[in-house]
Write a protein that holds these residues in place. Sequence first.
Motif, short mmCIF file in Angstrom:
data_model
loop_
_atom_site.label_atom_id
_atom_site.label_comp_id
_atom_site.label_asym_id
_atom_site.label_seq_id
_atom_site.Cartn_x
_atom_site.Cartn_y
_atom_site.Cartn_z
N SER A 144 0.83 -1.22 0.00
CA SER A 144 0.00 0.00 0.00
C SER A 144 0.86 1.25 0.00
O SER A 144 1.97 1.27 0.53
N ALA A 145 0.30 2.29 -0.59
CA ALA A 145 0.93 3.61 -0.51
C ALA A 145 0.29 4.35 0.66
O ALA A 145 -0.92 4.25 0.89
N ILE A 146 1.11 5.06 1.42
CA ILE A 146 0.60 5.90 2.51
C ILE A 146 1.10 7.32 2.27
O ILE A 146 1.96 7.56 1.42
N GLN A 147 0.55 8.25 3.01
CA GLN A 147 1.01 9.63 2.89
C GLN A 147 1.93 9.96 4.06
O GLN A 147 1.58 9.74 5.22
N LYS A 148 3.09 10.48 3.73
CA LYS A 148 4.06 10.92 4.73
C LYS A 148 4.03 12.43 4.74
O LYS A 148 4.15 13.08 3.70
N MET A 149 3.84 13.00 5.92
CA MET A 149 3.82 14.45 6.06
C MET A 149 5.02 14.87 6.91
O MET A 149 5.16 14.42 8.04
N THR A 150 5.88 15.67 6.33
CA THR A 150 7.05 16.19 7.03
C THR A 150 6.80 17.67 7.32
O THR A 150 6.43 18.43 6.42
N THR A 151 6.98 18.06 8.58
CA THR A 151 6.81 19.45 8.98
C THR A 151 8.14 19.96 9.52
O THR A 151 8.75 19.32 10.38
N ILE A 152 8.58 21.11 9.00
CA ILE A 152 9.84 21.71 9.43
C ILE A 152 9.54 23.14 9.88
O ILE A 152 8.93 23.91 9.13
N ARG A 153 9.95 23.48 11.10
CA ARG A 153 9.77 24.85 11.59
C ARG A 153 11.13 25.53 11.66
O ARG A 153 12.12 24.93 12.05
N TYR A 154 11.14 26.80 11.24
CA TYR A 154 12.35 27.60 11.22
C TYR A 154 12.19 28.82 12.12
O TYR A 154 11.08 29.33 12.31
N ASN A 155 13.30 29.32 12.64
CA ASN A 155 13.25 30.59 13.36
C ASN A 155 13.46 31.74 12.38
O ASN A 155 13.59 31.52 11.17
N GLU A 156 13.47 32.96 12.89
CA GLU A 156 13.58 34.14 12.02
C GLU A 156 14.93 34.22 11.29
O GLU A 156 15.06 34.92 10.29
N LYS A 157 15.93 33.48 11.75
CA LYS A 157 17.24 33.44 11.08
C LYS A 157 17.30 32.36 10.00
O LYS A 157 18.31 32.20 9.34
N GLY A 158 16.21 31.58 9.86
CA GLY A 158 16.19 30.51 8.88
C GLY A 158 16.79 29.21 9.37
O GLY A 158 16.98 28.28 8.59
N ILE A 181 16.68 25.68 11.47
CA ILE A 181 15.65 24.70 11.80
C ILE A 181 15.46 24.63 13.31
O ILE A 181 16.42 24.46 14.06
N LEU A 182 14.21 24.80 13.74
CA LEU A 182 13.87 24.66 15.16
C LEU A 182 13.53 23.21 15.48
O LEU A 182 13.99 22.66 16.47
N ASP A 183 12.69 22.62 14.66
CA ASP A 183 12.35 21.21 14.84
C ASP A 183 11.77 20.65 13.56
O ASP A 183 11.45 21.37 12.62
N MET A 184 11.68 19.31 13.55
CA MET A 184 11.17 18.61 12.39
C MET A 184 10.33 17.45 12.89
O MET A 184 10.69 16.80 13.87
N GLY A 185 9.18 17.22 12.26
CA GLY A 185 8.31 16.12 12.67
C GLY A 185 7.77 15.38 11.47
O GLY A 185 7.73 15.91 10.35
N TYR A 186 7.39 14.14 11.70
CA TYR A 186 6.85 13.29 10.64
C TYR A 186 5.52 12.72 11.09
O TYR A 186 5.34 12.37 12.27
N ALA A 187 4.58 12.61 10.18
CA ALA A 187 3.30 11.96 10.44
C ALA A 187 3.00 11.07 9.24
O ALA A 187 3.30 11.43 8.09
N TYR A 188 2.40 9.93 9.51
CA TYR A 188 2.07 8.97 8.47
C TYR A 188 0.58 8.71 8.49
O TYR A 188 0.00 8.49 9.56
#
Length: 66
Positions: free
Chosen positions: A23-37, A39-46
């Motif tokens: 099966s194919a699933i959807q992977k969602m990657t979220t990346i948050r950045y601060n004002e300097k560009g 990376i603050l954090d990164m998360g994954y959801a399936y």
Amino acid sequence: VRIIEAVPATKEDINELDVEPGSAIQKMTTIRYNEKGEILDMGYAYHRGDMNRIELEIINPKDELK
């Protein structure tokens, strides 16, 4: 930044999401950045490809200035 892509289910995904092998699933990657560009954090959801809904609101920054 949010990236949504179709990926093949791994053995772990098959068990966790109760999907069939191959099966194919959807992977969602979220990346948050601060004002300097930096990376603050990164998360994954399936998500099951057959049981989700994605709603996007597109805002043109130029429209916000009016």
